[in-house]
Design a protein around this motif. Structure first.
Motif, PDB file in Angstrom:
ATOM      1  N   GLU A 281      42.784  44.122  41.146  1.00  0.00           N
ATOM      2  CA  GLU A 281      44.225  44.249  41.369  1.00  0.00           C
ATOM      3  C   GLU A 281      45.028  43.845  40.136  1.00  0.00           C
ATOM      4  O   GLU A 281      45.836  44.623  39.625  1.00  0.00           O
ATOM      5  CB  GLU A 281      44.650  43.423  42.578  1.00  0.00           C
ATOM      6  CG  GLU A 281      46.131  43.614  42.915  1.00  0.00           C
ATOM      7  CD  GLU A 281      46.535  42.882  44.176  1.00  0.00           C
ATOM      8  OE1 GLU A 281      47.650  43.145  44.663  1.00  0.00           O
ATOM      9  OE2 GLU A 281      45.752  42.038  44.668  1.00  0.00           O
TER      10      GLU A 281
ATOM     11  N   ARG B 175      46.805  46.413  37.369  1.00  0.00           N
ATOM     12  CA  ARG B 175      48.267  46.324  37.227  1.00  0.00           C
ATOM     13  C   ARG B 175      48.642  46.158  35.757  1.00  0.00           C
ATOM     14  O   ARG B 175      49.626  46.729  35.287  1.00  0.00           O
ATOM     15  CB  ARG B 175      48.805  45.151  38.048  1.00  0.00           C
ATOM     16  CG  ARG B 175      48.814  45.408  39.542  1.00  0.00           C
ATOM     17  CD  ARG B 175      49.374  44.247  40.330  1.00  0.00           C
ATOM     18  NE  ARG B 175      50.804  44.074  40.106  1.00  0.00           N
ATOM     19  CZ  ARG B 175      51.598  43.435  40.949  1.00  0.00           C
ATOM     20  NH1 ARG B 175      51.111  42.926  42.073  1.00  0.00           N
ATOM     21  NH2 ARG B 175      52.870  43.296  40.693  1.00  0.00           N
TER      22      ARG B 175
ATOM     23  N   TYR C 147      48.028  50.554  45.906  1.00  0.00           N
ATOM     24  CA  TYR C 147      48.712  50.410  47.187  1.00  0.00           C
ATOM     25  C   TYR C 147      47.733  50.577  48.354  1.00  0.00           C
ATOM     26  O   TYR C 147      47.685  49.733  49.257  1.00  0.00           O
ATOM     27  CB  TYR C 147      49.839  51.442  47.317  1.00  0.00           C
ATOM     28  CG  TYR C 147      50.345  51.576  48.731  1.00  0.00           C
ATOM     29  CD1 TYR C 147      51.103  50.558  49.315  1.00  0.00           C
ATOM     30  CD2 TYR C 147      50.027  52.697  49.502  1.00  0.00           C
ATOM     31  CE1 TYR C 147      51.531  50.656  50.632  1.00  0.00           C
ATOM     32  CE2 TYR C 147      50.458  52.807  50.803  1.00  0.00           C
ATOM     33  CZ  TYR C 147      51.211  51.785  51.375  1.00  0.00           C
ATOM     34  OH  TYR C 147      51.620  51.881  52.678  1.00  0.00           O
TER      35      TYR C 147
ATOM     36  N   TYR D 133      45.074  47.495  48.089  1.00  0.00           N
ATOM     37  CA  TYR D 133      45.557  46.107  48.165  1.00  0.00           C
ATOM     38  C   TYR D 133      46.911  45.961  48.866  1.00  0.00           C
ATOM     39  O   TYR D 133      47.406  44.842  49.002  1.00  0.00           O
ATOM     40  CB  TYR D 133      45.675  45.526  46.754  1.00  0.00           C
ATOM     41  CG  TYR D 133      44.385  45.566  45.966  1.00  0.00           C
ATOM     42  CD1 TYR D 133      43.312  44.726  46.291  1.00  0.00           C
ATOM     43  CD2 TYR D 133      44.222  46.445  44.905  1.00  0.00           C
ATOM     44  CE1 TYR D 133      42.123  44.769  45.579  1.00  0.00           C
ATOM     45  CE2 TYR D 133      43.033  46.498  44.179  1.00  0.00           C
ATOM     46  CZ  TYR D 133      41.992  45.665  44.518  1.00  0.00           C
ATOM     47  OH  TYR D 133      40.817  45.712  43.814  1.00  0.00           O
TER      48      TYR D 133
ATOM     49  N   ASP E 277      49.718  47.015  47.597  1.00  0.00           N
ATOM     50  CA  ASP E 277      50.645  46.683  46.519  1.00  0.00           C
ATOM     51  C   ASP E 277      51.779  47.711  46.435  1.00  0.00           C
ATOM     52  O   ASP E 277      51.604  48.801  45.884  1.00  0.00           O
ATOM     53  CB  ASP E 277      49.866  46.634  45.195  1.00  0.00           C
ATOM     54  CG  ASP E 277      50.757  46.409  43.977  1.00  0.00           C
ATOM     55  OD1 ASP E 277      51.950  46.110  44.143  1.00  0.00           O
ATOM     56  OD2 ASP E 277      50.243  46.550  42.852  1.00  0.00           O
TER      57      ASP E 277
ATOM     58  N   THR F 258      54.045  47.595  42.446  1.00  0.00           N
ATOM     59  CA  THR F 258      53.724  48.473  41.319  1.00  0.00           C
ATOM     60  C   THR F 258      54.307  49.866  41.546  1.00  0.00           C
ATOM     61  O   THR F 258      54.817  50.495  40.614  1.00  0.00           O
ATOM     62  CB  THR F 258      52.199  48.548  41.110  1.00  0.00           C
ATOM     63  OG1 THR F 258      51.711  47.221  40.852  1.00  0.00           O
ATOM     64  CG2 THR F 258      51.838  49.440  39.934  1.00  0.00           C
TER      65      THR F 258
END
Length: 448
Positions: free
Chosen positions: A71, A75, A123, A126, A128, A131
């Motif tokens: 992760e 990123r 996404y 995780y 997320d 981002t």
């Protein structure tokens, strides 16, 4: 690092020159190649130009995330991509861009497309959203740049299906596929971010590109696509660039060509992950297993039985090319998702809802694996002794799982608390919460 264990028992392992089981050997050389290329940015090889070629980051993402905690690492690489974006919107194929490469080596939708696809994968894996939100305007600029190269829905530029031995592969199929994946992902990203207008616009662009490829490359007279090569047909099936009423016909041709090739793949790195998705999605895990367990050239097994300790750049992993490349490592995510059977449910994000559905294929007597999700470790272990099948599942706290148990006769024995949902196609489907679960059934695979 977030690790994943895989173990299988293969009835014919004694036939191999390595003391390791073949599947575990492929898993091992793939992990070695990944680890040897993650000392800074994710490089293609540690011995040659040592550049951060981006296509691997998105094509092999599922295998990366199944083996390691990617992760924060990815990123950072996404931020590097944003830093390297040009005023025209181009994302160069190598990031950081230490040297500016010429032509298609700098500009290919499957390489630069990592700027959209990796955030989407962050996404889904995780959960997320940060981002996505941070780089969404820059992703849109990249899509707009690609659109300037699109003519009548087709992007005929780039490196093609990189390293494919199939010289008949049409370059425009790979270029358009890369563009389609960018706008398809942007449609989904826009939906997550609540931008319904953009979601609809990008969906329209994606559909238009798929239809354009269908018109140009699908041959209804022969039921083939792009000249009939495996790579072109895999990409067409993956992106839906075939009429709905012709899909099964094209799939049958693809499967037939793989069988005719002795279960060897004649394609490159762009179409490779799609091949496993398409075959598994159509219920052909048996075909994928046969591909994975070939030991004659060209195959993964050829590298294992000839003593390679890391995955090579070419299918044979032989001299003249890098001996330490992870670009062909997509098979490892099939080991996790299908042999161990650990996936997340369709439409889910962050592995809050798991889908456990191991593929019982070939001569495998057992398989086990684990995947450290954002909620903790999920693990499976299954064993088959004749027709007696047993499956054990661990679901981390805060997550749930839908568990598919194969059964050919009688009732499934399940732990108390496992809720029976339905039966479908010789499979009993249960819903379970966190904890350890056991299932037993009578199961005889077709062909036994």
């Amino acid at each position: 690092m977030r690790g994943k264990a895989l173990h299988t028992d293969n009835a014919s392992a004694g036939d191999f020159k390595s003391s390791d089981d073949l599947v575990n050997g492929i898993h091992s050389i793939t992990r070695s190649a990944i680890e040897n290329n993650m000392m800074s940015v994710l490089t293609d090889c540690p011995s040659r130009e040592k550049l951060g070629w981006l296509e691997q980051d998105q094509l092999v993402f599922p295998a990366l995330a199944a083996n390691y905690d990617m992760e924060a690492y990815l990123r950072k690489i996404v931020r590097d991509m944003a830093d390297a974006q040009t005023t025209e919107g181009l994302i160069p194929s190598t990031v950081p861009e230490y040297t500016s490469l010429p032509g298609a080596y700098r500009n290919d939708s499957n390489w630069g497309g990592a700027f959209v696809l990796v955030p989407w994968q962050l996404y889904t894996t995780y959960g997320d959203t940060d981002t996505l939100r941070t780089y969404y305007p820059d992703m849109k600029r990249y899509a707009a740049f690609l659109k300037t190269q699109v003519s009548d829905g087709i992007l005929d530029y780039g490196l093609g299906d990189w390293f494919t031995p199939d010289r008949s592969f049409p370059r425009a199929v790979a270029g358009t596929y890369g563009y389609w994946r960018v706008v398809d992902a942007l449609s989904r990203i826009a939906g997550v971010l609540g931008d319904d207008a953009d979601a609809a616009s990008y969906r329209s662009e994606a559909d238009a590109s798929a239809k354009a490829l269908t018109r140009k490359y699908y041959d209804e007279a022969t039921g083939t696509f792009g000249g009939g090569g495996q790579g072109a047909e895999v990409l067409a099936l993956d992106m839906g660039a075939v009429p709905d009423d012709q899909r099964q016909r094209l799939l049958d041709h693809l499967v037939g060509s793989i069988r005719d090739a002795g279960y060897h793949l004649n394609l490159g790195e762009i179409s490779l992950p799609a091949a496993f998705r398409v075959l598994s999605g159509a219920g052909h895990d048996d075909i994928v297993y046969k591909i994975a367990t070939q030991t004659t050239s060209p195959s993964y097994g050829y590298q294992v039985v000839h003593g390679n300790t890391a995955l090579g750049e070419s299918w044979d992993g032989g001299p003249g090319q890098s001996q330490d490349h992870f670009m062909l490592g997509a098979i490892d995510s099939w080991f996790t998702s299908r042999l161990a059977g650990i996936q997340q449910a369709p439409g889910a994000a962050g592995y809050q809802k798991l889908l456990v559905a191991p593929a019982v294929v070939g001569d495998l007597a057992s398989a086990s694996g684990s995947y450290t999700t954002p909620y903790g470790k999920a693990s499976t272990s299954w064993h088959r002794d004749g027709s007696a099948y047993r499956l054990r599942v661990t679901v981390p706290a805060g997550a749930t799982a839908e568990v598919h148990v194969p059964v050919t006769s009688g009732a499934v024995q399940a732990d108390r608390g496992a809720r029976m949902l339905r039966t479908e196609g010789g499979t009993a489907v249960y819903e379970v919460g966190s904890g350890d679960w056991s299932f037993a059934s009578v199961y005889t695979p077709a062909g036994d």
